[in-house]
Design a protein around this motif. Structure first.
Motif, mmCIF file in Angstrom:
data_model
loop_
_atom_site.group_PDB
_atom_site.id
_atom_site.type_symbol
_atom_site.label_atom_id
_atom_site.label_comp_id
_atom_site.label_asym_id
_atom_site.label_seq_id
_atom_site.Cartn_x
_atom_site.Cartn_y
_atom_site.Cartn_z
ATOM 1 N N LEU A 74 -47.490 1.604 -62.558
ATOM 2 C CA LEU A 74 -47.429 0.159 -62.388
ATOM 3 C C LEU A 74 -46.113 -0.410 -62.909
ATOM 4 C CD1 LEU A 74 -48.810 -2.444 -61.534
ATOM 5 C CD2 LEU A 74 -49.881 -2.545 -63.808
ATOM 6 N N VAL A 75 -45.667 0.114 -64.021
ATOM 7 C CA VAL A 75 -44.409 -0.374 -64.607
ATOM 8 C C VAL A 75 -43.231 -0.066 -63.678
ATOM 9 C CG1 VAL A 75 -42.797 -0.096 -66.521
ATOM 10 C CG2 VAL A 75 -45.248 -0.208 -66.964
ATOM 11 N N GLU A 76 -43.219 1.166 -63.134
ATOM 12 C CA GLU A 76 -42.125 1.545 -62.233
ATOM 13 C C GLU A 76 -42.130 0.676 -60.971
ATOM 14 O OE1 GLU A 76 -41.613 6.318 -63.143
ATOM 15 O OE2 GLU A 76 -43.254 5.615 -61.863
ATOM 16 N N LEU A 77 -43.329 0.409 -60.445
ATOM 17 C CA LEU A 77 -43.428 -0.426 -59.260
ATOM 18 C C LEU A 77 -42.916 -1.836 -59.532
ATOM 19 C CD1 LEU A 77 -44.374 -0.587 -56.330
ATOM 20 C CD2 LEU A 77 -46.643 -1.223 -57.165
ATOM 21 N N MET A 78 -43.229 -2.363 -60.685
ATOM 22 C CA MET A 78 -42.758 -3.698 -61.057
ATOM 23 C C MET A 78 -41.243 -3.722 -61.199
ATOM 24 S SD MET A 78 -45.694 -4.947 -63.755
ATOM 25 C CE MET A 78 -44.904 -6.529 -64.002
ATOM 26 N N VAL A 79 -40.674 -2.653 -61.729
ATOM 27 C CA VAL A 79 -39.212 -2.576 -61.874
ATOM 28 C C VAL A 79 -38.541 -2.557 -60.499
ATOM 29 C CG1 VAL A 79 -37.308 -1.104 -62.616
ATOM 30 C CG2 VAL A 79 -39.253 -1.488 -64.137
ATOM 31 N N VAL A 80 -39.110 -1.760 -59.567
ATOM 32 C CA VAL A 80 -38.559 -1.690 -58.216
ATOM 33 C C VAL A 80 -38.610 -3.054 -57.540
ATOM 34 C CG1 VAL A 80 -38.911 -0.741 -55.916
ATOM 35 C CG2 VAL A 80 -39.049 0.760 -57.910
ATOM 36 N N LEU A 81 -39.742 -3.737 -57.647
ATOM 37 C CA LEU A 81 -39.876 -5.059 -57.042
ATOM 38 C C LEU A 81 -38.903 -6.056 -57.663
ATOM 39 C CD1 LEU A 81 -43.777 -5.329 -56.726
ATOM 40 C CD2 LEU A 81 -42.118 -4.938 -54.902
ATOM 41 N N ALA A 82 -38.709 -5.934 -58.970
ATOM 42 C CA ALA A 82 -37.762 -6.832 -59.642
ATOM 43 C C ALA A 82 -36.342 -6.604 -59.142
ATOM 44 C CB ALA A 82 -37.835 -6.631 -61.151
ATOM 45 N N VAL A 83 -35.975 -5.331 -58.942
ATOM 46 C CA VAL A 83 -34.636 -5.011 -58.434
ATOM 47 C C VAL A 83 -34.451 -5.555 -57.018
ATOM 48 C CG1 VAL A 83 -33.120 -3.124 -57.731
ATOM 49 C CG2 VAL A 83 -34.345 -2.987 -59.905
ATOM 50 N N ILE A 84 -35.496 -5.374 -56.184
ATOM 51 C CA ILE A 84 -35.419 -5.901 -54.815
ATOM 52 C C ILE A 84 -35.275 -7.423 -54.836
ATOM 53 C CG2 ILE A 84 -36.721 -6.211 -52.667
ATOM 54 C CD1 ILE A 84 -37.952 -3.449 -53.163
ATOM 55 N N GLY A 85 -36.009 -8.077 -55.723
ATOM 56 C CA GLY A 85 -35.922 -9.529 -55.827
ATOM 57 C C GLY A 85 -34.536 -9.999 -56.226
ATOM 58 N N VAL A 86 -33.926 -9.280 -57.157
ATOM 59 C CA VAL A 86 -32.564 -9.628 -57.588
ATOM 60 C C VAL A 86 -31.577 -9.458 -56.443
ATOM 61 C CG1 VAL A 86 -30.664 -8.957 -59.100
ATOM 62 C CG2 VAL A 86 -32.972 -9.139 -60.021
ATOM 63 N N VAL A 96 -32.200 -9.568 -53.206
ATOM 64 C CA VAL A 96 -32.426 -10.634 -52.222
ATOM 65 C C VAL A 96 -31.803 -11.941 -52.702
ATOM 66 C CG1 VAL A 96 -34.183 -12.071 -51.131
ATOM 67 C CG2 VAL A 96 -34.491 -9.602 -51.238
ATOM 68 N N ALA A 97 -31.983 -12.236 -54.000
ATOM 69 C CA ALA A 97 -31.428 -13.470 -54.552
ATOM 70 C C ALA A 97 -29.906 -13.485 -54.473
ATOM 71 C CB ALA A 97 -31.880 -13.647 -55.995
ATOM 72 N N LEU A 98 -29.306 -12.309 -54.623
ATOM 73 C CA LEU A 98 -27.845 -12.220 -54.544
ATOM 74 C C LEU A 98 -27.341 -12.315 -53.113
ATOM 75 C CD1 LEU A 98 -27.190 -9.370 -57.152
ATOM 76 C CD2 LEU A 98 -26.670 -11.800 -57.421
ATOM 77 N N LEU A 99 -28.106 -11.727 -52.184
ATOM 78 C CA LEU A 99 -27.648 -11.674 -50.793
ATOM 79 C C LEU A 99 -27.952 -12.938 -50.005
ATOM 80 C CD1 LEU A 99 -28.661 -8.011 -49.866
ATOM 81 C CD2 LEU A 99 -26.346 -8.891 -50.213
ATOM 82 N N LEU A 100 -29.051 -13.640 -50.350
ATOM 83 C CA LEU A 100 -29.481 -14.781 -49.554
ATOM 84 C C LEU A 100 -28.421 -15.879 -49.455
ATOM 85 C CD1 LEU A 100 -31.780 -15.863 -47.870
ATOM 86 C CD2 LEU A 100 -32.756 -16.898 -49.934
ATOM 87 N N PRO A 101 -27.780 -16.286 -50.578
ATOM 88 C CA PRO A 101 -26.729 -17.309 -50.448
ATOM 89 C C PRO A 101 -25.597 -16.873 -49.527
ATOM 90 C CG PRO A 101 -27.377 -17.065 -52.737
ATOM 91 C CD PRO A 101 -28.013 -15.933 -51.995
#
Length: 334
Positions: free
Chosen positions: A13-25, A27-32
């Motif tokens: 669960l911890v690893e999955l949360m880390v992966v999702l957090a990285v993907i979110g970051v 996306v946040a960097l690329l979207l603008p």
């Protein structure tokens, strides 16, 4: 005989949360960057439209030795409650139809349009032309059947937009010429933009009946929370209509500021401000055919001053760009 058991590894669960957090970051960097690229593409399309309209105006001038009026035409013209014959209230875009590759619509207008007002149920009026629409602007809140236009004619640096002798190039039944632009064609705005209102509280509406004496008074009529006291969504609607609320802009308030109309009528004097959904400013076409981006922080001079009928503009660099013969010095002028 022995039995071998194999276990399949998986994410905790911890690893999955880390992966999702990285993907979110990411996306946040690329979207603008993606949004900026899309807006750049839309602005290029808008610029091309304005260049096409500029070319059309120059071909019109080459043909007739004058620019088209902003508000005029054959037939009867309803002006401030009266009639000014033999004119009508059609916009300058109607006259430009043959020069923006719309010959079929132009021919129908030539045959049947002389008896039509800009708000009549007339098939050519309902046609939406890509050359008159900026991709950066959302859909208009207007519910009428007449098609829209994001581009608007510069009436000058005065609230007197319904004038037979405008400070700018385009006025009421007024055909200006190149010779009238004594400030220089590279210093004088011909067209700019109207962003479409999308709600009753949108600043891109126009406040009817506010009767301000100065740009500063007009600016105070807009409340960022509640909008205007009497908002009308005329700006940008009816590409056919030369009335000020539909087809005029002036260089009194800086781009993306408030808008105010005198009395409760859509062909009245007022402060009609250039606006757009481009971040930070608007596109403007100058009389020499160039298209430039104008920042909303441009110097707009003394906003507490009343408009002048002659001489330099009181509204700074922005005001000087609107007047065709104010005699002002503007950056880059000879």
């Amino acid at each position: 005989m022995t039995t071998k058991y194999s276990t399949r590894g998986g994410f905790s669960l911890v690893e999955l949360m880390v992966v999702l957090a990285v993907i979110g970051v990411l996306v946040a960097l690329l979207l603008p960057a993606v949004q900026q690229a899309r807006e750049t593409s839309r602005r290029v399309a808008c610029t091309n439209n304005m260049k096409q309209l500029s070319l059309a105006m120059h071909v019109y001038h080459d043909t007739f030795n004058v620019f088209p009026y902003r508000e005029g035409g054959s037939g009867q013209h309803q002006h401030n409650g009266g009639t000014l014959a033999p004119y009508q209230r059609q916009s300058g875009f109607v006259g430009l139809l043959p020069y923006i590759d719309q010959s079929a619509a132009a021919n129908e207008v030539r045959m049947f349009g002389n008896t039509k007002t800009p708000w009549d149920d007339f098939q050519p009026w309902t046609i939406s032309f890509n050359a008159l629409l900026c991709p950066s602007s959302p859909r208009h809140v207007s519910n009428d059947l007449i098609a829209d236009a994001n581009y608007t004619f510069c009436a000058g640096d005065s609230f007197d937009t319904e004038s037979l002798d405008p400070r700018g190039i385009f006025g009421l039944v007024k055909h200006s010429t190149m010779a009238d632009i004594t400030d220089g064609t590279s210093n004088t705005i011909a067209l700019s933009e109207h962003g479409f209102p999308t709600s009753p509280r949108d600043r891109f509406n126009v406040n009817y009946g506010s009767d301000p004496a100065t740009p500063a008074e007009c600016a105070l009529t807009f409340d960022p929370v509640n909008g205007y006291s009497n908002p009308i969504h005329a700006p940008g609607s009816r590409w056919t209509d030369g009335g000020s609320a539909f087809s005029a802009m002036n260089t009194c308030l800086a781009p993306n500021s408030a808008q105010c109309a005198y009395s409760n009528h859509d062909a009245q004097d007022g402060f009609y401000t250039a606006s757009s959904y481009h971040p930070g400013g608007v596109m403007a076409t100058f009389a020499d055919g160039s298209v430039r981006f104008i920042s909303e922080t441009i110097d707009a001079g003394n906003q507490g001053a009343t408009s002048v009928a002659s001489g330099p503009s009181p509204y700074g660099v922005w005001g000087a760009m609107g007047s065709k013969s104010g005699g002002e010095y503007t950056p880059g002028s000879e």
